[in-house]
Design a protein around this motif. Structure first.
Motif, PDB file in Angstrom:
ATOM      1  N   GLN A  66      46.661  10.787  59.355  1.00  0.00           N
ATOM      2  CA  GLN A  66      47.281   9.912  57.958  1.00  0.00           C
ATOM      3  C   GLN A  66      48.981   9.943  58.443  1.00  0.00           C
ATOM      4  O   GLN A  66      49.458  11.011  58.189  1.00  0.00           O
ATOM      5  N   SER A  67      49.556   8.993  58.312  1.00  0.00           N
ATOM      6  CA  SER A  67      50.987   8.745  58.493  1.00  0.00           C
ATOM      7  C   SER A  67      51.717   8.740  57.061  1.00  0.00           C
ATOM      8  O   SER A  67      51.175   7.860  56.175  1.00  0.00           O
ATOM      9  N   PHE A  68      52.602   9.755  56.827  1.00  0.00           N
ATOM     10  CA  PHE A  68      53.313   9.711  55.696  1.00  0.00           C
ATOM     11  C   PHE A  68      54.828   9.384  55.985  1.00  0.00           C
ATOM     12  O   PHE A  68      55.891   9.930  55.117  1.00  0.00           O
ATOM     13  N   ARG A  69      55.137   8.407  56.829  1.00  0.00           N
ATOM     14  CA  ARG A  69      56.519   8.315  57.460  1.00  0.00           C
ATOM     15  C   ARG A  69      57.085   7.560  56.325  1.00  0.00           C
ATOM     16  O   ARG A  69      56.308   6.583  55.687  1.00  0.00           O
ATOM     17  N   PRO A  70      58.194   7.250  55.936  1.00  0.00           N
ATOM     18  CA  PRO A  70      58.878   6.730  54.927  1.00  0.00           C
ATOM     19  C   PRO A  70      58.914   5.358  55.164  1.00  0.00           C
ATOM     20  O   PRO A  70      59.183   4.945  56.313  1.00  0.00           O
ATOM     21  N   GLN A  71      58.583   4.266  54.375  1.00  0.00           N
ATOM     22  CA  GLN A  71      58.508   2.912  54.425  1.00  0.00           C
ATOM     23  C   GLN A  71      59.829   2.375  54.193  1.00  0.00           C
ATOM     24  O   GLN A  71      60.777   3.090  53.593  1.00  0.00           O
ATOM     25  N   ARG A  72      60.062   1.205  54.974  1.00  0.00           N
ATOM     26  CA  ARG A  72      61.537   0.754  54.612  1.00  0.00           C
ATOM     27  C   ARG A  72      61.787   0.191  53.003  1.00  0.00           C
ATOM     28  O   ARG A  72      60.894  -0.085  52.562  1.00  0.00           O
ATOM     29  N   PHE A  73      62.926   0.636  52.626  1.00  0.00           N
ATOM     30  CA  PHE A  73      63.404   0.264  51.327  1.00  0.00           C
ATOM     31  C   PHE A  73      62.659   1.190  50.118  1.00  0.00           C
ATOM     32  O   PHE A  73      62.823   0.931  49.084  1.00  0.00           O
ATOM     33  N   GLY A  75      62.192   5.019  48.360  1.00  0.00           N
ATOM     34  CA  GLY A  75      62.960   6.221  48.169  1.00  0.00           C
ATOM     35  C   GLY A  75      62.149   7.486  48.674  1.00  0.00           C
ATOM     36  O   GLY A  75      61.077   7.415  49.172  1.00  0.00           O
ATOM     37  N   GLY A  76      63.036   8.467  48.799  1.00  0.00           N
ATOM     38  CA  GLY A  76      62.605   9.777  49.739  1.00  0.00           C
ATOM     39  C   GLY A  76      61.308  10.448  49.139  1.00  0.00           C
ATOM     40  O   GLY A  76      60.659  11.078  49.930  1.00  0.00           O
ATOM     41  N   GLY A  77      61.162  10.211  47.638  1.00  0.00           N
ATOM     42  CA  GLY A  77      59.817  10.717  47.229  1.00  0.00           C
ATOM     43  C   GLY A  77      58.554  10.065  47.352  1.00  0.00           C
ATOM     44  O   GLY A  77      57.477  10.578  46.807  1.00  0.00           O
ATOM     45  N   MET A  78      58.563   8.798  47.625  1.00  0.00           N
ATOM     46  CA  MET A  78      57.390   7.969  47.904  1.00  0.00           C
ATOM     47  C   MET A  78      56.586   8.401  48.886  1.00  0.00           C
ATOM     48  O   MET A  78      55.457   8.306  48.571  1.00  0.00           O
ATOM     49  N   ARG A  79      56.895   9.162  49.676  1.00  0.00           N
ATOM     50  CA  ARG A  79      56.042   9.728  50.845  1.00  0.00           C
ATOM     51  C   ARG A  79      55.069  10.771  50.111  1.00  0.00           C
ATOM     52  O   ARG A  79      53.758  10.901  50.317  1.00  0.00           O
ATOM     53  N   TYR A  80      55.511  11.421  49.055  1.00  0.00           N
ATOM     54  CA  TYR A  80      54.866  12.695  48.425  1.00  0.00           C
ATOM     55  C   TYR A  80      53.724  11.869  47.301  1.00  0.00           C
ATOM     56  O   TYR A  80      52.681  12.282  47.136  1.00  0.00           O
ATOM     57  N   LEU A  81      54.399  10.683  46.770  1.00  0.00           N
ATOM     58  CA  LEU A  81      53.283   9.925  45.773  1.00  0.00           C
ATOM     59  C   LEU A  81      52.345   9.369  46.636  1.00  0.00           C
ATOM     60  O   LEU A  81      51.188   9.438  46.166  1.00  0.00           O
TER      61      LEU A  81
END
Length: 203
Positions: A66-73, A75-81
């Protein structure tokens, strides 16, 4: 973007990520007979691309990444959410009498880069807080311990772990998935009750 649907029906799991369905092997059957617990067990190799392996109550093992690479636009905390939401969806999909019985994760003490260390730390904090909230036992297992159990060598390379998992009947091609499978096999080999482990935490 970044969401996933996970549905489990006994031995079959479908996700919007790379997934492997592993055939039953004599080694798998032997381990399943040792761990005759009605709950399911999850093993994770934490990282931007997280490897996972799940043992269901009927002894079937499914795995993938499962990829938790940050998506465009975002914030940095979204991968953890997104990671926490994925865990919650996975937990809800496990249709077992006792649900998700325990979570095991690869305990990494040293990282090649600072960014990787930060991502690992964030995912680990999210995972342990989530487990505490849901009162699910969790345990970190040193990398060397996992490799030694899988290959006989505590300093085995990625290719060797992949080869070891293929020898057990798992058609893996990704080292993250292979590491998660190796961890799951180690956990199941310890016995049927992970809550007896000294390092297991409870909520």
């Amino acid at each position: 973007a970044g969401t996933s649907y996970i549905g489990v029906t006994r031995a079959r799991m479908r996700v919007k990520t790379e997934i492997r369905e592993c055939p039953a092997t004599s080694a798998t059957a032997k381990i399943a007979s040792v761990a005759e617990d009605p709950a399911s067990f999850l093993a994770l190799d934490l990282g931007t691309t997280t490897g996972w392996a799940l043992r269901t109550p009927d002894g079937a093992i499914t795995s993938g990444t499962q990829s938790f690479r940050p998506q465009r636009f975002e914030g940095g905390g979204m991968r953890y959410l997104r990671f926490r939401r994925w865990l919650t969806e996975l937990k809800a999909s496990v249709a077992a009498p006792q649900g998700l019985g325990a979570v095991y994760f690869e305990e990494v003490r040293r990282h090649v880069g600072v960014d990787a260390a930060h991502v690992y730390g964030g995912l680990l904090a999210t995972l342990t807080a989530w487990c505490e909230h849901h009162q699910i036992p969790y345990q970190g297992v040193p990398v060397g311990t996992i490799k030694r159990h899988a290959t006989g060598k505590g300093n085995a390379g990625k290719a060797e772990v992949i080869a070891a998992m293929k020898a057990l009947g798992h058609p893996v091609t990704d080292d993250n998935e292979a590491d998660a499978l190796a961890l799951l096999h180690w956990a199941l080999a310890q016995g049927s009750d992970p809550a007896l482990g000294k390092e297991v935490r409870h909520g």
